[in-house]
Design an enzyme around this catalytic site. Structure first.
Site, PDB file in Angstrom:
ATOM      1  N   PHE A  58      58.360  28.868 -10.857  1.00  0.00           N
ATOM      2  CA  PHE A  58      57.697  29.999 -10.208  1.00  0.00           C
ATOM      3  C   PHE A  58      58.427  31.303 -10.510  1.00  0.00           C
ATOM      4  CE2 PHE A  58      57.295  26.253  -7.491  1.00  0.00           C
ATOM      5  CZ  PHE A  58      55.939  26.219  -7.181  1.00  0.00           C
ATOM      6  N   ASP A  59      57.664  32.346 -10.767  1.00  0.00           N
ATOM      7  CA  ASP A  59      58.211  33.689 -10.703  1.00  0.00           C
ATOM      8  C   ASP A  59      58.426  34.027  -9.229  1.00  0.00           C
ATOM      9  OD1 ASP A  59      58.975  36.299 -11.487  1.00  0.00           O
ATOM     10  OD2 ASP A  59      56.923  37.020 -11.200  1.00  0.00           O
ATOM     11  N   GLY A  60      59.199  35.078  -8.973  1.00  0.00           N
ATOM     12  CA  GLY A  60      59.502  35.433  -7.593  1.00  0.00           C
ATOM     13  C   GLY A  60      58.562  36.470  -7.015  1.00  0.00           C
TER      14      GLY A  60
END
Length: 299
Positions: A161-163
């Site tokens: 996941f990106d943040g």
């Protein structure tokens, strides 16, 4: 009593994300809905090839093999097909031996409302409009733009996941876009003790974490990674936010703007979620990837 999915991870998936329907779509675009419908009927006994999310779905469903009486994962088919033209999809599900029994066929309408009705934690589709509607309705959703084969051949299911604007809100990203890196860094350092608000994928990560806790850490078949462009000192707020949420992330990569692709390959991601199409474009030829149309970048 009606069946509930209270303790089950629920994934909603479109037929075009599960199977390769490129030829069918070409006929629809060139000849219209009647020709498309007839083509699907004529080929309903011909098994469809795997699509972008097929590998991920198959691995998730394999988690049910140990406890068939209490499934850990429920996969729901959401399709713009009619029930008539959708018969080919269900035949292919059976031929591929996927344990998918529930579906909604909407005859051309967006199926995103049924993702909410089924209690889906995640909706995967190849239709950006359906995905955007799901995101706006508060459902974790992504447009799959990835290879048809999983990069991870192990039994472990790996989510990356990106943040900002994915796991977290885009509040920090807004400062970065408006005022630049220096102000972003100053603001995040100043706010290090203040948890970030949740983004569109917080609830999905929470559901994954709940499932992970049913296993010991050494034997868990699910592994998660945060892959973010952030670097020190902006890392602290992220770590404290996850601690505040009481959610486990197995790996955290703070890359300081480096290209994420080689790190995703090293992690062996089964799927990668990011709000920036540029990151998806670079990763998609190597890693199954999903664009999340959330935050200031996508306005």
């Amino acid at each position: 009593m009606p069946i509930e999915f209270n303790d089950t991870l629920v994934i909603a998936i479109s037929s075009t994300a599960l199977f390769d329907l490129a030829e069918s779509h070409r006929i629809y675009m060139e000849s219209g809905v009647d020709s498309y419908a007839q083509y699907q009927i004529d080929h309903e006994d011909e098994m469809l090839k795997p699509g972008a999310a097929f590998g991920l779905v198959k691995k998730l469903l394999s988690l049910n093999e140990t406890k068939k009486d209490t499934p850990k994962v429920e996969v729901i088919l959401l399709s713009r097909n009619s029930a008539d033209t959708g018969l080919r999809v269900f035949n292919s599900i059976e031929n591929h031996q996927l344990k998918i029994t529930r579906a909604a066929f909407t005859s051309g309408n967006s199926p995103y409302l049924y993702a909410e009705a089924f209690g889906a934690h995640l909706f995967l589709s190849t239709n950006p409009k359906d995905v955007l509607q799901a995101i706006n309705a508060g459902i974790a959703a992504a447009t799959i733009v990835s290879p048809t084969q999983s990069n991870n051949d192990s039994d472990i299911i790996k989510f990356a996941f990106d943040g900002d604007a994915v796991l977290f809100s885009d509040e920090a990203e807004q400062i970065f876009q408006q005022d630049g890196l220096e102000e972003f860094t100053r603001s995040e350092k100043q706010s290090a003790q203040k948890p970030l608000e949740g983004g569109p994928f917080k609830n999905f990560l929470q559901a994954l974490h709940k499932l992970q806790k049913e296993y010991t850490q050494d034997n868990c078949p699910i592994r998660t990674a945060l892959v973010t462009a952030r670097s020190a000192p902006a890392h602290e707020r992220v770590i404290r936010t996850l601690r505040y949420w009481d959610i486990r992330i197995d790996e955290a990569l703070f890359l300081g703007g480096m290209d994420k692709t080689k790190f995703l390959k090293a992690f062996g991601a089964d799927v990668f979620f990011d709000d920036q199409e540029g990151h998806i474009d670079r990763a998609k030829s190597h890693i199954p990837s999903g664009h999340v149309p959330s935050g200031v970048i996508n306005e």
